[in-house]
Design a protein around this motif. Structure first.
Motif, PDB file in Angstrom:
ATOM      1  N   VAL A   1     107.790 -12.379  59.097  1.00 42.62           N
ATOM      2  CA  VAL A   1     107.830 -13.009  57.775  1.00 42.62           C
ATOM      3  C   VAL A   1     106.418 -13.199  57.232  1.00 42.62           C
ATOM      4  O   VAL A   1     106.149 -12.917  56.059  1.00 42.62           O
ATOM      5  CB  VAL A   1     108.563 -14.364  57.854  1.00 42.62           C
ATOM      6  CG1 VAL A   1     108.448 -15.116  56.536  1.00 42.62           C
ATOM      7  CG2 VAL A   1     110.028 -14.163  58.222  1.00 42.62           C
ATOM      8  N   SER A   2     105.505 -13.665  58.070  1.00 48.43           N
ATOM      9  CA  SER A   2     104.140 -13.930  57.612  1.00 48.43           C
ATOM     10  C   SER A   2     103.420 -12.635  57.236  1.00 48.43           C
ATOM     11  O   SER A   2     102.670 -12.609  56.258  1.00 48.43           O
ATOM     12  CB  SER A   2     103.350 -14.675  58.686  1.00 48.43           C
ATOM     13  OG  SER A   2     103.306 -13.939  59.889  1.00 48.43           O
TER      14      SER A   2
ATOM     15  N   GLN B   1     104.807  -9.829  56.072  1.00 45.66           N
ATOM     16  CA  GLN B   1     105.338  -9.374  54.792  1.00 45.66           C
ATOM     17  C   GLN B   1     104.790 -10.227  53.651  1.00 45.66           C
ATOM     18  O   GLN B   1     104.492  -9.714  52.563  1.00 45.66           O
ATOM     19  CB  GLN B   1     106.864  -9.412  54.800  1.00 45.66           C
ATOM     20  CG  GLN B   1     107.490  -8.752  53.568  1.00 45.66           C
ATOM     21  CD  GLN B   1     108.998  -8.904  53.538  1.00 45.66           C
ATOM     22  OE1 GLN B   1     109.506 -10.004  53.728  1.00 45.66           O
ATOM     23  NE2 GLN B   1     109.708  -7.809  53.311  1.00 45.66           N
ATOM     24  N   ARG B   2     104.639 -11.515  53.895  1.00 48.01           N
ATOM     25  CA  ARG B   2     104.124 -12.406  52.857  1.00 48.01           C
ATOM     26  C   ARG B   2     102.669 -12.070  52.524  1.00 48.01           C
ATOM     27  O   ARG B   2     102.260 -12.105  51.359  1.00 48.01           O
ATOM     28  CB  ARG B   2     104.238 -13.863  53.301  1.00 48.01           C
ATOM     29  CG  ARG B   2     103.854 -14.864  52.221  1.00 48.01           C
ATOM     30  CD  ARG B   2     104.010 -16.291  52.694  1.00 48.01           C
ATOM     31  NE  ARG B   2     105.392 -16.582  53.049  1.00 48.01           N
ATOM     32  CZ  ARG B   2     105.795 -16.949  54.253  1.00 48.01           C
ATOM     33  NH1 ARG B   2     104.917 -17.052  55.237  1.00 48.01           N
ATOM     34  NH2 ARG B   2     107.065 -17.199  54.498  1.00 48.01           N
TER      35      ARG B   2
ATOM     36  N   ASN C   1     101.269 -10.939  48.911  1.00 46.39           N
ATOM     37  CA  ASN C   1     100.158 -11.609  48.234  1.00 46.39           C
ATOM     38  C   ASN C   1      99.097 -10.609  47.780  1.00 46.39           C
ATOM     39  O   ASN C   1      98.542 -10.727  46.676  1.00 46.39           O
ATOM     40  CB  ASN C   1      99.519 -12.651  49.158  1.00 46.39           C
ATOM     41  CG  ASN C   1     100.422 -13.841  49.403  1.00 46.39           C
ATOM     42  OD1 ASN C   1     101.371 -14.072  48.675  1.00 46.39           O
ATOM     43  ND2 ASN C   1     100.132 -14.588  50.452  1.00 46.39           N
TER      44      ASN C   1
ATOM     45  N   GLN D   1     114.094  -9.120  52.883  1.00 48.35           N
ATOM     46  CA  GLN D   1     113.215 -10.102  53.505  1.00 48.35           C
ATOM     47  C   GLN D   1     113.073  -9.810  55.000  1.00 48.35           C
ATOM     48  O   GLN D   1     114.041  -9.457  55.669  1.00 48.35           O
ATOM     49  CB  GLN D   1     113.795 -11.509  53.321  1.00 48.35           C
ATOM     50  CG  GLN D   1     113.949 -11.935  51.873  1.00 48.35           C
ATOM     51  CD  GLN D   1     112.628 -12.308  51.227  1.00 48.35           C
ATOM     52  OE1 GLN D   1     111.683 -12.685  51.920  1.00 48.35           O
ATOM     53  NE2 GLN D   1     112.562 -12.213  49.906  1.00 48.35           N
TER      54      GLN D   1
END
Length: 347
Positions: free
Chosen positions: A77-78, A80-81, A85, A106
């Motif tokens: 998750v981090s 992909q985030r 960004n 997601q």
């Protein structure tokens, strides 16, 4: 040692797309770590789409790339985030193109709990370190520093008068202060004396001008040769500054510290990942166990959002959130002695 934490020089009027993006990031005041991360993900995005120019693409291509990371690359998750960004910055701030209502798969791999060493494990690791390496790990653990923050410390950042360590340009390009462990003061003073001797020799050899960010170098042209601006943990060799092209002594490279930590963890017989960052996690967890409030720990760590600090509430040593396990309430049958445990095995 390679000076890979110094921003490379780019033309004042860059022509290449990524150089123009770099210049925009620098003018926005973002940290160099952010610059490197954003450039990495923009480059991957371009190569994923067969080197098409970002101006020829838009929201659909961004969604495709992010979905690919989740479904084919199994990213966290981090991760992909972070990619999101970078691409949002590329389009909304650099290209001035809106990315409204993005729809993509997601990532499902959650953020993992941090690696934390117990107090006994920290002591065991330190017992296998000596000299400067031991002091470095003691500072990681005792002040909650990141590896890059530790190695970027200058002599002037150690304030014995106020018992503070000043962290300059930490994550998010923010400054903060953290505690100066009193037990480390004598060894820190000895380390500063060692740096003074080394710096005097560098000056005698025609070197001694340490790297300073551009603005500081212009404002204080003589500061680079002053002892106050020298790194607390200098590298063992002179190397070439990729920005100015001159030979100078930089700070110790992170890989050297990581190698020493890895050897010490293995020698201590600890079966956890050997990471410099684990000492920062241990610092926060042990403060929480000692009863310090989250806000105080948040400030010492330099977290912008307290939810980042709250992850340590999941790893504190409170016996399963204060609950006593039913097996721990059991009494051994009469006449049967409890087994003696040695090195994790019942004998």
């Amino acid at each position: 040692m390679t000076m890979d934490d110094i921003r490379p020089r780019i033309p004042a009027q860059p022509v290449r797309f990524l150089d123009r993006l770099r210049l925009h990031i620098r003018e926005s005041g973002l940290a160099y770590t952010t610059e490197r991360t954003y450039i990495h993900w923009v480059r991957r995005f371009i190569y994923f789409h067969q080197k098409r120019h970002p101006q020829e693409m838009g929201a659909a291509e961004v969604e495709h790339f992010l979905t690919h990371l989740a479904q084919q690359r199994d990213c966290s998750v981090s991760t992909q985030r972070i990619a999101l960004n970078a691409l949002v910055y590329l389009y909304t701030r650099f290209l001035d193109v809106a990315l409204d209502n993005l729809t993509f798969s997601q990532a499902r791999i959650p953020r993992r709990l941090p690696v934390v060493y117990s107090r006994n494990e920290v002591s065991a690791i330190l017992s296998h370190l000596q000299g400067v390496s031991r002091l470095q790990v003691q500072l990681l653990y005792g002040a909650g520093l990141r590896s890059a923050e530790l190695l970027s410390l200058r002599i002037k950042d150690i304030d014995f008068g106020s018992n503070n360590i000043f962290v300059r340009g930490g994550k998010g390009n923010k400054d903060r202060t953290t505690m100066l462990p009193q037990s480390l003061v004598p060894e820190l003073k000895r380390q500063i004396q060692r740096v003074q001797v080394l710096h005097a020799q560098d000056l005698a050899d025609g070197f001694g001008a340490v790297y300073l960010p551009d603005a500081l170098e212009r404002k204080y042209p003589n500061a680079a040769r002053e002892i106050a601006w020298q790194y607390l943990f200098p590298a063992s060799k002179i190397s070439r500054d990729p920005r100015a092209g001159v030979a100078r002594r930089h700070h110790l490279h992170p890989s050297a510290l990581a190698k020493r930590i890895r050897h010490a963890v293995r020698a201590a017989g600890i079966h956890k990942p050997a990471r410099a960052h684990a000492f920062r996690h241990s610092f926060a967890t042990h403060l929480l166990e000692a009863g310090y409030d989250l806000r105080t720990i948040q400030e010492l760590l330099g977290h912008t959002d307290i939810t980042t600090t709250e992850i340590y509430t999941h790893v504190v040593n409170r016996g399963g959130k204060g609950v006593l396990s039913p097996v721990d309430r059991m009494q051994p049958p009469d006449g049967i002695a409890e087994p003696v445990v040695a090195y994790g095995m019942a004998i």
